[in-house]
Write a protein that holds these residues in place. Sequence first.
Motif, PDB file in Angstrom:
ATOM      1  N   LEU A 289      19.783  -6.604  -7.478  1.00 21.53           N
ATOM      2  CA  LEU A 289      20.726  -6.257  -6.423  1.00 21.53           C
ATOM      3  C   LEU A 289      20.966  -4.754  -6.384  1.00 21.53           C
ATOM      4  O   LEU A 289      20.988  -4.140  -5.300  1.00 21.53           O
ATOM      5  CB  LEU A 289      22.031  -7.020  -6.630  1.00 21.53           C
ATOM      6  CG  LEU A 289      23.143  -6.812  -5.600  1.00 21.53           C
ATOM      7  CD1 LEU A 289      22.652  -7.057  -4.181  1.00 21.53           C
ATOM      8  CD2 LEU A 289      24.339  -7.716  -5.926  1.00 21.53           C
ATOM      9  N   GLU A 290      21.138  -4.138  -7.542  1.00 22.52           N
ATOM     10  CA  GLU A 290      21.315  -2.685  -7.590  1.00 22.52           C
ATOM     11  C   GLU A 290      20.102  -1.955  -7.030  1.00 22.52           C
ATOM     12  O   GLU A 290      20.230  -0.996  -6.257  1.00 22.52           O
ATOM     13  CB  GLU A 290      21.566  -2.245  -9.033  1.00 22.52           C
ATOM     14  CG  GLU A 290      22.922  -2.632  -9.577  1.00 22.52           C
ATOM     15  CD  GLU A 290      23.065  -2.361 -11.064  1.00 22.52           C
ATOM     16  OE1 GLU A 290      24.177  -2.568 -11.583  1.00 22.52           O
ATOM     17  OE2 GLU A 290      22.070  -1.961 -11.710  1.00 22.52           O
ATOM     18  N   LEU A 291      18.917  -2.395  -7.432  1.00 31.67           N
ATOM     19  CA  LEU A 291      17.695  -1.754  -6.953  1.00 31.67           C
ATOM     20  C   LEU A 291      17.541  -1.908  -5.444  1.00 31.67           C
ATOM     21  O   LEU A 291      17.159  -0.963  -4.744  1.00 31.67           O
ATOM     22  CB  LEU A 291      16.489  -2.353  -7.670  1.00 31.67           C
ATOM     23  CG  LEU A 291      16.347  -2.032  -9.147  1.00 31.67           C
ATOM     24  CD1 LEU A 291      15.309  -2.942  -9.798  1.00 31.67           C
ATOM     25  CD2 LEU A 291      15.962  -0.565  -9.354  1.00 31.67           C
TER      26      LEU A 291
ATOM     27  N   ARG B   1       5.210   4.838   1.713  1.00 26.84           N
ATOM     28  CA  ARG B   1       6.520   4.342   2.148  1.00 26.84           C
ATOM     29  C   ARG B   1       6.387   2.988   2.832  1.00 26.84           C
ATOM     30  O   ARG B   1       7.138   2.058   2.549  1.00 26.84           O
ATOM     31  CB  ARG B   1       7.150   5.353   3.095  1.00 26.84           C
ATOM     32  CG  ARG B   1       8.548   4.979   3.574  1.00 26.84           C
ATOM     33  CD  ARG B   1       9.006   5.946   4.646  1.00 26.84           C
ATOM     34  NE  ARG B   1       8.169   5.833   5.842  1.00 26.84           N
ATOM     35  CZ  ARG B   1       7.746   6.871   6.571  1.00 26.84           C
ATOM     36  NH1 ARG B   1       8.066   8.111   6.224  1.00 26.84           N
ATOM     37  NH2 ARG B   1       7.009   6.674   7.639  1.00 26.84           N
ATOM     38  N   ASP B   2       5.400   2.868   3.721  1.00 25.12           N
ATOM     39  CA  ASP B   2       5.208   1.598   4.428  1.00 25.12           C
ATOM     40  C   ASP B   2       4.812   0.484   3.466  1.00 25.12           C
ATOM     41  O   ASP B   2       5.309  -0.648   3.566  1.00 25.12           O
ATOM     42  CB  ASP B   2       4.143   1.763   5.514  1.00 25.12           C
ATOM     43  CG  ASP B   2       4.601   2.678   6.643  1.00 25.12           C
ATOM     44  OD1 ASP B   2       5.817   2.932   6.748  1.00 25.12           O
ATOM     45  OD2 ASP B   2       3.732   3.153   7.404  1.00 25.12           O
ATOM     46  N   GLU B   3       3.916   0.805   2.531  1.00 23.13           N
ATOM     47  CA  GLU B   3       3.491  -0.198   1.556  1.00 23.13           C
ATOM     48  C   GLU B   3       4.655  -0.605   0.660  1.00 23.13           C
ATOM     49  O   GLU B   3       4.821  -1.789   0.331  1.00 23.13           O
ATOM     50  CB  GLU B   3       2.339   0.342   0.717  1.00 23.13           C
ATOM     51  CG  GLU B   3       1.035   0.516   1.490  1.00 23.13           C
ATOM     52  CD  GLU B   3      -0.059   1.149   0.644  1.00 23.13           C
ATOM     53  OE1 GLU B   3       0.245   1.545  -0.517  1.00 23.13           O
ATOM     54  OE2 GLU B   3      -1.195   1.263   1.126  1.00 23.13           O
ATOM     55  N   ALA B   4       5.469   0.369   0.264  1.00 22.80           N
ATOM     56  CA  ALA B   4       6.610   0.065  -0.605  1.00 22.80           C
ATOM     57  C   ALA B   4       7.638  -0.801   0.116  1.00 22.80           C
ATOM     58  O   ALA B   4       8.215  -1.721  -0.481  1.00 22.80           O
ATOM     59  CB  ALA B   4       7.258   1.354  -1.093  1.00 22.80           C
ATOM     60  N   MET B   5       7.859  -0.539   1.389  1.00 23.47           N
ATOM     61  CA  MET B   5       8.813  -1.354   2.137  1.00 23.47           C
ATOM     62  C   MET B   5       8.325  -2.788   2.250  1.00 23.47           C
ATOM     63  O   MET B   5       9.105  -3.742   2.083  1.00 23.47           O
ATOM     64  CB  MET B   5       9.048  -0.763   3.522  1.00 23.47           C
ATOM     65  CG  MET B   5      10.096  -1.510   4.347  1.00 23.47           C
ATOM     66  SD  MET B   5      11.763  -1.408   3.649  1.00 23.47           S
ATOM     67  CE  MET B   5      12.257   0.204   4.288  1.00 23.47           C
ATOM     68  N   ARG B   6       7.034  -2.954   2.538  1.00 23.55           N
ATOM     69  CA  ARG B   6       6.491  -4.312   2.615  1.00 23.55           C
ATOM     70  C   ARG B   6       6.595  -5.017   1.272  1.00 23.55           C
ATOM     71  O   ARG B   6       6.933  -6.206   1.193  1.00 23.55           O
ATOM     72  CB  ARG B   6       5.035  -4.277   3.091  1.00 23.55           C
ATOM     73  CG  ARG B   6       4.873  -3.956   4.572  1.00 23.55           C
ATOM     74  CD  ARG B   6       3.461  -4.263   5.044  1.00 23.55           C
ATOM     75  NE  ARG B   6       2.475  -3.402   4.396  1.00 23.55           N
ATOM     76  CZ  ARG B   6       2.075  -2.223   4.867  1.00 23.55           C
ATOM     77  NH1 ARG B   6       2.601  -1.745   6.002  1.00 23.55           N
ATOM     78  NH2 ARG B   6       1.158  -1.523   4.236  1.00 23.55           N
ATOM     79  N   SER B   7       6.312  -4.278   0.201  1.00 26.20           N
ATOM     80  CA  SER B   7       6.395  -4.859  -1.136  1.00 26.20           C
ATOM     81  C   SER B   7       7.838  -5.228  -1.480  1.00 26.20           C
ATOM     82  O   SER B   7       8.107  -6.300  -2.036  1.00 26.20           O
ATOM     83  CB  SER B   7       5.837  -3.883  -2.174  1.00 26.20           C
ATOM     84  OG  SER B   7       5.950  -4.407  -3.475  1.00 26.20           O
ATOM     85  N   LEU B   8       8.774  -4.343  -1.157  1.00 28.28           N
ATOM     86  CA  LEU B   8      10.176  -4.622  -1.450  1.00 28.28           C
ATOM     87  C   LEU B   8      10.628  -5.882  -0.718  1.00 28.28           C
ATOM     88  O   LEU B   8      11.287  -6.756  -1.305  1.00 28.28           O
ATOM     89  CB  LEU B   8      11.045  -3.436  -1.037  1.00 28.28           C
ATOM     90  CG  LEU B   8      12.544  -3.603  -1.290  1.00 28.28           C
ATOM     91  CD1 LEU B   8      12.846  -3.553  -2.779  1.00 28.28           C
ATOM     92  CD2 LEU B   8      13.339  -2.530  -0.546  1.00 28.28           C
TER      93      LEU B   8
ATOM     94  N   HIS C 246      10.317  -6.578 -12.296  1.00 29.84           N
ATOM     95  CA  HIS C 246       9.503  -5.369 -12.402  1.00 29.84           C
ATOM     96  C   HIS C 246       8.956  -4.968 -11.042  1.00 29.84           C
ATOM     97  O   HIS C 246       8.932  -3.783 -10.683  1.00 29.84           O
ATOM     98  CB  HIS C 246       8.350  -5.589 -13.385  1.00 29.84           C
ATOM     99  CG  HIS C 246       8.772  -5.594 -14.817  1.00 29.84           C
ATOM    100  ND1 HIS C 246       8.200  -4.778 -15.775  1.00 29.84           N
ATOM    101  CD2 HIS C 246       9.718  -6.304 -15.474  1.00 29.84           C
ATOM    102  CE1 HIS C 246       8.762  -4.999 -16.939  1.00 29.84           C
ATOM    103  NE2 HIS C 246       9.694  -5.924 -16.779  1.00 29.84           N
ATOM    104  N   ALA C 247       8.462  -5.946 -10.280  1.00 25.42           N
ATOM    105  CA  ALA C 247       7.885  -5.651  -8.973  1.00 25.42           C
ATOM    106  C   ALA C 247       8.930  -5.061  -8.032  1.00 25.42           C
ATOM    107  O   ALA C 247       8.625  -4.169  -7.224  1.00 25.42           O
ATOM    108  CB  ALA C 247       7.275  -6.916  -8.377  1.00 25.42           C
ATOM    109  N   VAL C 248      10.174  -5.535  -8.114  1.00 25.03           N
ATOM    110  CA  VAL C 248      11.241  -4.989  -7.278  1.00 25.03           C
ATOM    111  C   VAL C 248      11.532  -3.547  -7.668  1.00 25.03           C
ATOM    112  O   VAL C 248      11.697  -2.671  -6.805  1.00 25.03           O
ATOM    113  CB  VAL C 248      12.512  -5.853  -7.387  1.00 25.03           C
ATOM    114  CG1 VAL C 248      13.654  -5.239  -6.580  1.00 25.03           C
ATOM    115  CG2 VAL C 248      12.234  -7.278  -6.913  1.00 25.03           C
TER     116      VAL C 248
END
Length: 655
Positions: free
Chosen positions: A295-297, A262-269, A237-239
């Motif tokens: 993997l798809e995400l 965007r920056d927060e999402a990249m760090r989270s990813l 879910h987090a991914v």
Amino acid sequence: MTATPGGVGWYLRRLSRMGPREVGGRVGDTVRRRRWRSARPHAPSVTGARFTAVLPAGTIAAVPPDAAKRLVAQADRLMAGRVEYFGVVRDDLVDPDWWFDPKTGRRAPSGYAFDVPYRDEEAVGDIKQIWEPSRHQYLTVLAAAYAVTGDERYAERVAEHLRSWWASNAPLCSVHWVSGIELGIRLLSWVWIRRLLDGWPGAAALFEDDPVALEQIWHHQRWLAAFPSRGSSANNHAVAEAAGQLAASCAFGWFPDSARLRDEAMRSLERHLRGNTFLSGLNRELATEYHGLVLELGLAAVAEADAAGVPVPPTVRLVLLRMTDALAAVVDDSLRPPRQGDADDGHGLVVDGAGTDRWASLLSTGDAVFGSLPWWPTVTGTDVRTPLLAALIRPYGKEGADPAVTRPARRPAHFADAGLTVLRGPDGIWCRCDGGPHGFLSIAAHAHADALSVEVRHDGVDVLADPGTYCYHGQPAWRRYFRSTLGHNTLELDGTDQSVSGGPFLWTRHARSRVLAVDTPDEGVSRWCAEHDGYGGSLHRRRVELTAARRELRVVDEVRGPRRAMRLAFHLGPAVRAELTGSRAVLTWARDGEERSAVLDLPGELSWRAHRGESDPPLGWYSPGFGRKEPATTLVGTGSTEGARAFTTVLGFRN
């Protein structure tokens, strides 16, 4: 006994699996939900927005003709309103009711999203049936059909349905605003819809020039930033949440807070891709379908960052590379991976028609992005998604931007951190042995009580099968069965599971397994041995040997400890017929018009019986996909551990 989520006992058990930081975060979430009930701001004003994350010239022309043909055929079925979700065929997709569940005939109640009891099937219906169309992945298929054909009927249907959904699901006002994974995947779908409709004259009016669309996009991102999956729930879910947030903030970067999100999402990813993946490349949930989803995400998220010129941390690409190599290593000769743990048929990005092989598609994309290795299996199928993603994703290692890595020189057979071992023999004999951890994080949400189970195929046909998943909510007896110890090819003691369940996505005690020995030579005898402590004072140890020359698999089970009642189960694939006489079963099946056979010699110390399609209690079933099940033969040996140190099973393939 499995508890239904929502009861006091379930909440206490769930709380016991959380750490202090997670508890504090969830308390904050509760306070925020209450505050948002009366504080629902409009999206900030946006002027001059333009969509620039378009496909490079020539991308659509690179789509293979047969893949395009399958896509258009699927799109035409969707235009006629026909679709199947989780075994339920529906013909109402011309004008969908976004809150209706055709499986139960129920309709989700309206009101503030966090008041909707979405886990209660009596009140809401089957939530998976309601949520799935609203991931809007059928709309990405229609948008892709427009991109391939230029037929505006597809684009107009997409626009009609998006506007209908936005009108019916105002921010925070329906069941579609409850789960972050749904919002994340929906955002990813919207990005691709806009991209694929870029040649259509109405595309800008549907998205960047429409205040309703802008409000929806902004509120989806606001929600994801406020309610991330935390602690014991930070799995796939987090991914999905991070991937959707990153995709939207890159492609729809029109808002004042887009750069921050965007920056927060990249760090989270980056954090969650690493956290969800073993160093070997296998997914930590030990549920293969979720390996595919993550993997798809991840690939889709990197595509958005590369299209926007946003730097991607090297670890993100490295994790995706390892996941792709691991997938190539574990598939059988027909490119099917293990059937391990939960599977709900979830996808990260759908732009292909029915009949496209998901795993072949992922390997094709991996080849285009990372480059295949000499030992990779050959992929002959085609797909639409690979040329689209490959057009956006920077190839790995380009201009020395990625760290040098040592990839496997030969096909890995043993993944020590995941406890997964694949034994291979002649003529496509494939055997997965499970000696790994019981799932991921403290709740191990998608794990099954399957320690030391085996899964055997011959030329791609399930012979000793993992029965699958079938359902999540609403049918507790079936949920218990499909993730039980008896529901797998392993040994059960005293009628109990090796691990203790506290709910349909919660395990309160985990069996601990360890692999004792592995030997996987290129020829000769392959060996595996492991044990687990899930039965308290008793230890279950299993040895598996695959002798290539004899085309024979030998399984030896030992139970060390006091006398216990035991059941040993072997689940046959749905194509396999069995004639059981005493402790010998003759197995037959067809493959490509040819009859195949094997002999299964079972431990004579046990009393054997064949079960097929029984419902009270469930036994003898195979689930080919979420929401679907079919009868299959299960052989169960009943007896006692007294007086027997080892129980030997021999599977010999005849042809």
